[in-house]
Design a protein around this motif. Structure first.
Motif, PDB file in Angstrom:
ATOM      1  N   LYS A 227       0.648  -1.295   0.021  1.00  0.00           N
ATOM      2  CA  LYS A 227      -0.133   0.087  -0.032  1.00  0.00           C
ATOM      3  C   LYS A 227       0.919   1.258  -0.050  1.00  0.00           C
ATOM      4  O   LYS A 227       1.672   1.486   0.950  1.00  0.00           O
ATOM      5  CB  LYS A 227      -0.922  -0.028   1.190  1.00  0.00           C
ATOM      6  N   GLY A 228       0.818   2.079  -0.848  1.00  0.00           N
ATOM      7  CA  GLY A 228       1.422   3.377  -1.161  1.00  0.00           C
ATOM      8  C   GLY A 228       2.985   3.225  -1.667  1.00  0.00           C
ATOM      9  O   GLY A 228       3.717   4.068  -1.848  1.00  0.00           O
ATOM     10  N   VAL A 229       3.324   1.916  -1.914  1.00  0.00           N
ATOM     11  CA  VAL A 229       4.584   1.598  -2.527  1.00  0.00           C
ATOM     12  C   VAL A 229       4.634   2.372  -3.910  1.00  0.00           C
ATOM     13  O   VAL A 229       3.710   1.672  -4.676  1.00  0.00           O
ATOM     14  CB  VAL A 229       4.983   0.220  -2.382  1.00  0.00           C
ATOM     15  N   THR A 230       5.670   2.997  -4.339  1.00  0.00           N
ATOM     16  CA  THR A 230       5.616   3.351  -5.743  1.00  0.00           C
ATOM     17  C   THR A 230       7.209   3.230  -6.173  1.00  0.00           C
ATOM     18  O   THR A 230       8.096   2.724  -5.384  1.00  0.00           O
ATOM     19  CB  THR A 230       5.549   4.989  -5.983  1.00  0.00           C
ATOM     20  N   SER A 231       7.294   3.327  -7.456  1.00  0.00           N
ATOM     21  CA  SER A 231       8.587   2.911  -8.136  1.00  0.00           C
ATOM     22  C   SER A 231       8.999   3.831  -9.419  1.00  0.00           C
ATOM     23  O   SER A 231       7.836   4.182 -10.028  1.00  0.00           O
ATOM     24  CB  SER A 231       8.652   1.399  -8.281  1.00  0.00           C
ATOM     25  N   GLY A 232       9.881   3.875  -9.691  1.00  0.00           N
ATOM     26  CA  GLY A 232      10.400   4.639 -11.157  1.00  0.00           C
ATOM     27  C   GLY A 232      10.025   3.604 -12.324  1.00  0.00           C
ATOM     28  O   GLY A 232      10.264   4.090 -13.410  1.00  0.00           O
ATOM     29  N   LYS A 234       7.139   0.324 -13.848  1.00  0.00           N
ATOM     30  CA  LYS A 234       6.052   0.175 -13.668  1.00  0.00           C
ATOM     31  C   LYS A 234       6.072  -1.643 -13.182  1.00  0.00           C
ATOM     32  O   LYS A 234       7.012  -2.203 -13.584  1.00  0.00           O
ATOM     33  CB  LYS A 234       5.308  -0.086 -15.181  1.00  0.00           C
ATOM     34  N   TYR A 236       3.480  -4.906 -11.448  1.00  0.00           N
ATOM     35  CA  TYR A 236       2.147  -5.286 -11.221  1.00  0.00           C
ATOM     36  C   TYR A 236       2.084  -6.422 -10.476  1.00  0.00           C
ATOM     37  O   TYR A 236       3.016  -7.343 -10.681  1.00  0.00           O
ATOM     38  CB  TYR A 236       1.229  -5.294 -12.749  1.00  0.00           C
ATOM     39  N   LEU A 289      13.185  -1.131  -5.415  1.00  0.00           N
ATOM     40  CA  LEU A 289      11.431  -1.439  -5.193  1.00  0.00           C
ATOM     41  C   LEU A 289      11.609  -2.810  -4.076  1.00  0.00           C
ATOM     42  O   LEU A 289      10.723  -2.686  -3.072  1.00  0.00           O
ATOM     43  CB  LEU A 289      11.078  -1.984  -6.448  1.00  0.00           C
ATOM     44  N   ARG A 292      12.203  -1.506  -0.545  1.00  0.00           N
ATOM     45  CA  ARG A 292      11.164  -1.072  -0.108  1.00  0.00           C
ATOM     46  C   ARG A 292      10.185  -2.065   0.441  1.00  0.00           C
ATOM     47  O   ARG A 292       9.358  -1.933   1.629  1.00  0.00           O
ATOM     48  CB  ARG A 292      10.471   0.072  -0.967  1.00  0.00           C
TER      49      ARG A 292
END
Length: 309
Positions: A227-232, A234, A236, A289, A292
């Protein structure tokens, strides 16, 4: 003042040492996937060279040996697809432990073997059987990731809330044999494994596909972790825990898993899987990623397991 600058230098050096390095990723992949490594087929002298290289890196990072003979966990691997005179081959998992005096352990793995000259029935390149299959993406990319994650956690100056066990699996290409052997003969108490992260073919990122994170459904904790994890890059998620690589062995023993994978490509198990086709920038971002995700998983006291199939 001199002590101040010494401490500052040591802090800067330690921080720099803990970063994921594209230069080191490139070094590892080019070494493991060089022609002189002859495709790292299980039982070959070159697979032994790869194992020795991984051991040396683990030793350099200060990991504790946790095989049955130093870093080595030796086992016998059987060739089944084709009839050969040397169907029983020596193989080994290479196992390094980062002991944080914690009750639970996160396993990070990647297989280091490949298919040699493709003559054991697992080449997709029928016109080039007998030529070297270098296996840069499959799976020098994953091993490079394993080594950089080991370096990061060993050198980041933080005593994590979980131990970390880094395993380079042997004989994956013969049927996940190294990971199967480990889960039957674990070198840590199996009920202390928090979850397992596997890397196999993470070097050929394509923005239209993204990175598959397989195993998202194997614990009820993963949705909150992500939840809320983002990355540079893409990425899925996919629910299934089994299929295609070493995380399957852990999933079958009721261990939550995640499998990072950049997908198939025309060079899979062919002679064109070479180091110059690896996207090292994307590989670095994938590892960031993963860090994290690993770090957020340390907020969960103990992961539960959910079967997905």
């Amino acid at each position: 003042m001199n002590n101040y600058f010494l401490l500052l230098f040591l802090l800067i050096f330690s921080t720099a040492n803990a970063q994921i390095s594209e230069k080191k990723l490139k070094k590892h992949v080019h070494y493991l996937a060089a022609d002189k490594m002859k495709g790292r087929q299980t039982g070959s002298a070159e697979a032994e060279t790869a194992a020795t290289y991984i051991e040396a890196q683990f030793r350099k990072y200060g990991l504790t040996p946790l095989g049955t003979n130093a870093f080595r966990q030796s086992f016998e691997a059987k060739v089944k697809r084709v009839a050969v005179t040397d169907s029983i081959r020596k193989a080994a998992n290479i196992i390094g432990f980062l002991n944080n005096d914690a009750p639970y352990t996160i396993v990070v793995g990647a297989h280091y073997d490949h298919i040699g000259y493709g003559e054991l029935g697992n080449s997709k390149d029928s016109l080039n059987i007998g030529k070297i299959h270098n296996g840069a993406d499959d799976n020098a990319s994953g091993v490079a990731g394993l080594l950089e994650l080991a370096k990061y956690y060993a050198k980041n100056g933080v005593k994590e809330r979980f131990n970390l066990l880094f395993i380079a699996f042997g004989a994956e290409e013969l049927g996940l044999l190294g990971s199967k052997y480990f889960v039957e003969h674990p070198t840590v108490a199996f009920n202390t494994i928090h979850w397992m992260l596997n890397m196999d073919m993470i070097g050929r990122y394509h923005p239209s596909n993204g990175v598959a994170v397989i195993g998202y459904g194997t614990s009820s904790s993963f949705p909150e972790i992500f939840k809320g994890v983002t990355s540079g890059i893409k990425f899925y998620t996919s629910r299934d825990g089994s299929g295609g690589s070493d995380q399957t062995s852990f999933y079958k023993k009721n261990i939550p898993v995640l499998f990072f994978h950049t997908g198939g490509h025309p060079d899979y198990h062919k002679t064109g899987d070479d180091a110059d086709k690896i996207d090292f920038n994307a590989l670095r971002v994938i590892l960031e990623l993963e860090i994290r995700v690993i770090d957020r998983s340390m907020n969960v006291p103990k992961m539960d397991f959910t079967p997905t199939n």
